[in-house]
Design a protein around this motif. Structure first.
Motif, mmCIF file in Angstrom:
data_model
loop_
_atom_site.group_PDB
_atom_site.id
_atom_site.type_symbol
_atom_site.label_atom_id
_atom_site.label_comp_id
_atom_site.label_asym_id
_atom_site.label_seq_id
_atom_site.Cartn_x
_atom_site.Cartn_y
_atom_site.Cartn_z
ATOM 1 N N UNK A 42 51.459 82.728 91.813
ATOM 2 C CA UNK A 42 51.450 84.170 92.050
ATOM 3 C C UNK A 42 51.191 84.950 90.763
ATOM 4 N N UNK A 43 51.698 84.444 89.642
ATOM 5 C CA UNK A 43 51.512 85.146 88.371
ATOM 6 C C UNK A 43 50.025 85.243 88.028
ATOM 7 N N UNK A 44 49.285 84.165 88.271
ATOM 8 C CA UNK A 44 47.850 84.154 87.968
ATOM 9 C C UNK A 44 47.124 85.284 88.692
ATOM 10 N N UNK A 45 47.581 85.610 89.880
ATOM 11 C CA UNK A 45 46.928 86.668 90.668
ATOM 12 C C UNK A 45 47.165 88.056 90.077
ATOM 13 N N UNK A 46 48.098 88.157 89.141
ATOM 14 C CA UNK A 46 48.466 89.461 88.586
ATOM 15 C C UNK A 46 48.224 89.552 87.081
ATOM 16 N N UNK A 47 47.388 88.654 86.573
ATOM 17 C CA UNK A 47 47.103 88.665 85.136
ATOM 18 C C UNK A 47 46.179 89.826 84.798
ATOM 19 N N UNK A 48 46.500 90.510 83.720
ATOM 20 C CA UNK A 48 45.671 91.611 83.244
ATOM 21 C C UNK A 48 44.465 91.045 82.492
ATOM 22 N N UNK A 49 43.450 91.866 82.251
ATOM 23 C CA UNK A 49 42.233 91.376 81.581
ATOM 24 C C UNK A 49 42.530 90.622 80.288
ATOM 25 N N UNK A 50 41.903 89.467 80.148
ATOM 26 C CA UNK A 50 42.107 88.615 78.977
ATOM 27 C C UNK A 50 40.856 87.762 78.786
ATOM 28 N N UNK A 51 40.864 86.923 77.760
ATOM 29 C CA UNK A 51 39.725 86.059 77.479
ATOM 30 C C UNK A 51 39.946 84.620 77.924
ATOM 31 N N UNK A 52 41.208 84.201 78.036
ATOM 32 C CA UNK A 52 41.529 82.842 78.473
ATOM 33 C C UNK A 52 42.983 82.835 78.932
ATOM 34 N N UNK A 53 43.292 81.965 79.906
ATOM 35 C CA UNK A 53 44.660 81.820 80.406
ATOM 36 C C UNK A 53 45.209 80.482 79.913
ATOM 37 N N UNK A 54 46.413 80.520 79.320
ATOM 38 C CA UNK A 54 47.023 79.340 78.716
ATOM 39 C C UNK A 54 48.342 79.032 79.417
ATOM 40 N N UNK A 55 48.465 77.817 79.962
ATOM 41 C CA UNK A 55 49.683 77.379 80.628
ATOM 42 C C UNK A 55 50.510 76.514 79.663
ATOM 43 N N UNK A 56 51.828 76.700 79.703
ATOM 44 C CA UNK A 56 52.690 75.986 78.759
ATOM 45 C C UNK A 56 52.872 74.511 79.101
ATOM 46 N N UNK A 57 52.369 74.076 80.240
ATOM 47 C CA UNK A 57 52.499 72.676 80.613
ATOM 48 C C UNK A 57 51.595 72.309 81.774
ATOM 49 N N UNK A 58 51.585 71.024 82.099
ATOM 50 C CA UNK A 58 50.706 70.515 83.146
ATOM 51 C C UNK A 58 51.113 71.019 84.527
ATOM 52 N N UNK A 59 52.419 71.096 84.766
ATOM 53 C CA UNK A 59 52.891 71.419 86.120
ATOM 54 C C UNK A 59 52.503 72.831 86.556
ATOM 55 N N UNK A 60 52.771 73.873 85.757
ATOM 56 C CA UNK A 60 52.321 75.209 86.194
ATOM 57 C C UNK A 60 50.806 75.280 86.345
#
Length: 411
Positions: A42-60
């Protein structure tokens, strides 16, 4: 210009990263905290404009993988490796002095532990291991550690999941988190930054567009077509019109079914060809080679890898005259903007090469007057959905132009 990275992680990971942020050069981090890795979807659907999305681990990352495919920017995640395993086991050895067979560990790839133990010649004893699957409920992972501890088989749990760490602490079960070293985290972010720069570079490569018509296309129509791909009309002869753009703008136009919009604008049937290339000459030749494949009111694309794609249009229009998304309904209600204008503004955010933009950038894209553009921006700024982040002065006289950025999810 800074690279903006949207970071999704647990509160503990985010707190730690904030202490390291000053070591990152030309990088801005936006933080998104989840309580459980599954929240990443759900968080991904609400990300504001950026250049890249970084997840802190494999599971998320795994949970949000499908939702991430809809993002116009690349994604990256911090993948556990042998270094993380070695650091964690060394910490346990020196701090707790617990035999390895009295440890319970959950992780995505149990093979990593086997690799580390084999490398140091330790192949007789192994910890109790649980391979984390995306289908697991977190309570199953908690149960794995708890039952081993309660039966006396383990003295310490090691978990890769912050929510599991909290749950085991609540049960007074000795537990530690998997230890990501400072350099490991910084390298992951630098890798994400490199991916973003590569994506920008690919998006900025040259694209040539040919539009062929049996009749003269009016100048105002050509300007509207050029505006949709932020292009320049560089040549017109014998009803063949040549536009100079970038691959990123053309790709987004194809995804948004802009080809159909061009067909609707034209008073007579048209043929469209796109050519990608590392140089203008290569892109022009690819467009020429693609043109013979196009029938009336269709388009083909020839890439720099000589891949012929088409015929277009074959996608649904992305500009919506109504919206059912509660968040967009709320924005439209507060700003009194039409859903169509709001949808176009969101498309502009997706296509613009930078998070920051000027009123002129938006005006060119929307193909409306400066006054209309400034009125739309004022509505967004007044209600907190956009903000002024700076000014630029590209000329010697007159007032400096404001630089804006959006403050709401546009992906």
């Amino acid at each position: 210009m800074d690279i903006r990275i949207a970071v999704l992680g647990s509160a503990n990971f985010i707190d730690r990263l904030k202490n390291l942020e000053h070591e990152l050069v030309s990088t801005r981090l936006d933080y998104y905290i989840y309580q459980s890795p599954i929240d990443a979807t759900e968080i991904v659907k609400n990300i504001k404009p950026c250049d890249v999305v970084f997840f802190s681990g494999s599971l998320p990352y795994i949970y949000a993988k499908e939702a991430s495919k809809k993002l116009p920017v690349p994604t990256h995640y911090l993948k556990q490796d042998e270094t993380v395993i070695t650091t964690t086991l060394l910490s346990v050895y020196f701090s707790n002095n617990i035999p390895i067979e009295q440890l319970s560990i959950d992780l995505i790839e149990p093979q990593l532990i086997q690799n580390v133990l084999e490398d140091i010649g330790q192949q007789k004893q192994y910890p109790h291991m649980l391979k984390i699957e995306p289908t697991f409920q977190l309570k199953e992972v908690v149960k794995f550690h708890a039952e081993l501890h309660q039966s006396g088989k383990t003295a310490l749990a090691i978990t890769s999941i912050h929510a599991v760490f909290n749950a085991l602490q609540d049960q007074n079960i000795p537990v530690i988190r998997m230890l990501d070293s400072k350099n490991f985290i910084l390298k992951g972010l630098e890798d994400a930054k490199s991916i973003a720069l590569l994506a920008k570079s690919e998006s900025a490569k040259i694209a040539i567009v040919f539009i062929q018509s049996k009749e003269v296309i009016p100048e105002d129509t050509l300007k509207k077509i050029a505006g949709t791909i932020q292009a320049n009309l560089v040549q017109s002869a014998n009803h063949l019109y040549t536009f100079f753009s970038t691959q990123g703008n053309v790709q987004l136009a194809l995804e948004n079914n802009t080809v159909q919009h061009w067909i609707d604008l034209a008073s007579a049937p048209i043929k469209i060809a796109f050519g990608y290339g590392k140089t203008v000459i290569e892109a022009t030749q690819n467009a020429k080679d693609a043109l013979p494949y196009a029938a009336e009111n269709t388009a083909y694309l020839l890439t720099d890898h000589k891949e012929l794609l088409g015929p277009y249009p074959n996608n649904k229009q992305q500009v919506r005259l109504k919206t059912n998304d509660p968040k967009l309904v709320q924005i439209a209600k507060e700003t009194t903007m039409s859903p169509a204008n709001l949808s176009k503004i969101m498309q502009f955010s997706r296509s613009h090469s930078s998070v920051e933009f000027t009123a002129n950038d938006l005006e060119v894209y929307l193909q409306v007057s400066r006054r209309t553009t400034e009125r739309l921006l004022k509505k967004l700024v007044d209600h907190g959905y956009a903000r002024v982040v700076g000014e630029e002065m590209t000329y010697q006289q007159g007032r400096p132009r404001s630089i804006y950025e959006f403050s709401f999810p546009t992906y």
